[in-house]
Scaffold this active site. Structure first.
Site, short mmCIF file in Angstrom:
data_model
loop_
_atom_site.label_atom_id
_atom_site.label_comp_id
_atom_site.label_asym_id
_atom_site.label_seq_id
_atom_site.Cartn_x
_atom_site.Cartn_y
_atom_site.Cartn_z
N LYS A 138 0.83 -1.20 0.00
CA LYS A 138 0.00 0.00 0.00
C LYS A 138 0.87 1.25 0.00
O LYS A 138 0.57 2.24 -0.67
CB LYS A 138 -0.98 -0.02 1.17
CG LYS A 138 -2.08 -1.04 0.90
CD LYS A 138 -3.22 -1.00 1.86
CE LYS A 138 -4.32 -1.93 1.33
NZ LYS A 138 -5.04 -2.65 2.37
N LYS A 155 -3.64 -10.61 -11.48
CA LYS A 155 -4.55 -10.95 -10.39
C LYS A 155 -5.82 -10.09 -10.47
O LYS A 155 -5.73 -8.88 -10.66
CB LYS A 155 -3.85 -10.71 -9.05
CG LYS A 155 -4.73 -11.00 -7.87
CD LYS A 155 -4.12 -10.60 -6.54
CE LYS A 155 -5.25 -10.57 -5.50
NZ LYS A 155 -4.85 -10.45 -4.14
N LYS A 179 -9.97 -5.04 -7.65
CA LYS A 179 -10.72 -3.82 -7.94
C LYS A 179 -9.79 -2.71 -8.38
O LYS A 179 -10.10 -1.92 -9.27
CB LYS A 179 -11.50 -3.41 -6.68
CG LYS A 179 -12.83 -2.79 -7.00
CD LYS A 179 -13.73 -2.73 -5.80
CE LYS A 179 -13.20 -1.76 -4.77
NZ LYS A 179 -14.13 -1.49 -3.68
P1 AMP Z 1 -10.01 -8.04 -0.84
O1 AMP Z 1 -11.32 -7.32 -0.74
O2 AMP Z 1 -9.24 -7.76 -2.08
O3 AMP Z 1 -9.19 -7.89 0.42
O4 AMP Z 1 -10.36 -9.60 -0.93
C1 AMP Z 1 -11.23 -10.28 -0.05
C2 AMP Z 1 -10.88 -11.76 -0.08
O5 AMP Z 1 -10.89 -12.26 -1.44
C3 AMP Z 1 -9.47 -12.07 0.46
O6 AMP Z 1 -9.47 -13.26 1.23
C4 AMP Z 1 -8.64 -12.22 -0.77
O7 AMP Z 1 -7.56 -13.05 -0.56
C5 AMP Z 1 -9.63 -12.81 -1.77
N1 AMP Z 1 -9.28 -12.38 -3.14
C6 AMP Z 1 -9.33 -11.13 -3.65
N2 AMP Z 1 -8.93 -11.10 -4.94
C7 AMP Z 1 -8.60 -12.38 -5.26
C8 AMP Z 1 -8.11 -13.02 -6.45
N3 AMP Z 1 -7.90 -12.36 -7.59
N4 AMP Z 1 -7.87 -14.35 -6.41
C9 AMP Z 1 -8.10 -15.06 -5.27
N5 AMP Z 1 -8.56 -14.52 -4.14
C10 AMP Z 1 -8.81 -13.20 -4.11
#
Ligand code: AMP
Ligand code: TRP
Length: 313
Positions: free
Chosen positions: A113, A192, A195
């Protein structure tokens, strides 16, 4: 035999994408029957980045709808929002007084970040200790998360072991549960799905929105198989079925993308319908009940902690 305890959390940071579902939430749902599951919408974690009060509150309600819609049954699990159980922030402070600044400086999520130029507020820095508190308050055995959260669960183990060492056995050391096959869900550009990269396929998108995202998947024209399409397709269909589908439509990227749209919509449309049927009041009632159950566990643990560390009378 008592079921093992599972705890996980998700930030109420807005619209979910299929990476969140296949990387994390699907696993949460699959654990509901075999484990004693506690799922938390971590609104205080989101406060590190979301500064608009109406947005934060709305995201929390919408986040609860998302979880119920993907199949987290509130009658079988504890579902609540973090800020409703004050012990989370209280225990985070205790851990912050136990760990060192250099230790927290090693956190990948924090370093990423900062590298992206985000404002380094102290909450962001202390984030892993709030997450450790979330997990450790409930004597958690397993933490289902995406691969990017592995280090945060290690931090929770460290916090538990430091506390236990200093004050006596109090916290159980938790273990992450990462589904390796889908550890990282790729986005429409092959990176990956995230958002912040603008490469997502929305989880509760309309059929049109899904179609638009899938049609925008970048295809490599040098080969015969669109690898970015196939990578997402693998989340939905067994390898044998895909082999014949991709064989039959070799080079026909449009047909393969259309097949992916249909397969995604078949998974998404029932969840979308369930979500649309939920009112704000329905989910507020679920969260209130969940918070009561969570608080009964967390308050007992915190009483023990306060006694051991020497605060209160
Ligand atoms: P975030 O809102 O990005 O923190 O993601 C919420 C959950 O979704 C976390 O447990 C992340 O590890 C999982 N996550 C987010 N993006 C991905 C991705 N592209 N592939 C696998 N898991 C994801
Ligand atoms: N840091 C996690 C994420 O960004 C969210 C989270 C907060 C969490 N507290 C947790 C996950 C406790 C598992 C357990 O995805």
């Amino acid at each position: 035999m008592a079921k093992k305890r599972v705890f996980s959390g998700i930030q109420p940071s807005g619209t979910l994408h299929i990476g969140n579902y296949f990387g994390a939430l699907k696993q949460w749902v699959s654990m509901v029957d075999d484990f004693d599951c506690i799922y938390c919408i971590v609104d205080y974690h989101a406060l590190t980045t979301v500064k608009d009060p109406a947005q934060l509150r709305n995201n929390t309600i919408e986040g609860a709808k998302d979880l119920i819609a993907v199949g987290i049954d509130p009658s079988k699990t504890v579902l609540f929002n973090q800020s409703a159980v004050l012990e989370h922030t209280e225990l985070a402070w205790v851990f912050e007084c136990l760990v060192s600044v250099p230790f927290l400086m090693q956190a990948h999520a924090y370093k990423d970040k900062i590298a992206k130029g985000l404002e380094a507020n102290a909450g962001l820095f202390n984030y892993p200790m709030l997450m450790a508190a979330d997990i450790l308050l409930y004597d958690t055995d397993f933490v289902p998360v995406g691969a990017d959260q592995r280090q945060h669960v290690e931090y929770a183990r460290e916090a538990a072991s430091k506390f236990n060492h200093m004050y006596g056995d109090t916290f159980k050391e938790p273990h992450e549960k990462i589904l390796d096959a889908v550890a990282v869900v790729p986005g429409t550009d092959g990176q990956k799905m995230s958002k912040s990269y603008g490469n997502t396929i929305p989880l509760f998108g309309s059929t049109d929105e899904i179609a638009r995202s899938v049609m925008s998947i970048v295809t490599d024209s040098s080969g015969t198989t669109p690898s970015n399409v196939l990578a997402i397709h693998r989340l939905l269909k067994p390898e044998e079925e895909l082999a014949s589908l991709y064989e039959k439509n070799m080079g026909n990227y449009k047909a393969l993308k259309e097949a992916l749209i249909d397969d995604l919509d078949a998974v998404i449309s029932p969840m979308r319908a369930k979500r649309n049927a939920l009112s704000d009041d329905d989910v507020k009632a679920v969260l209130t009940e969940g918070a009561e159950k969570a608080a009964s566990i967390a308050s007992a643990k915190m009483r023990d902690v306060r006694k051991k560390i020497g605060v209160g009378t």
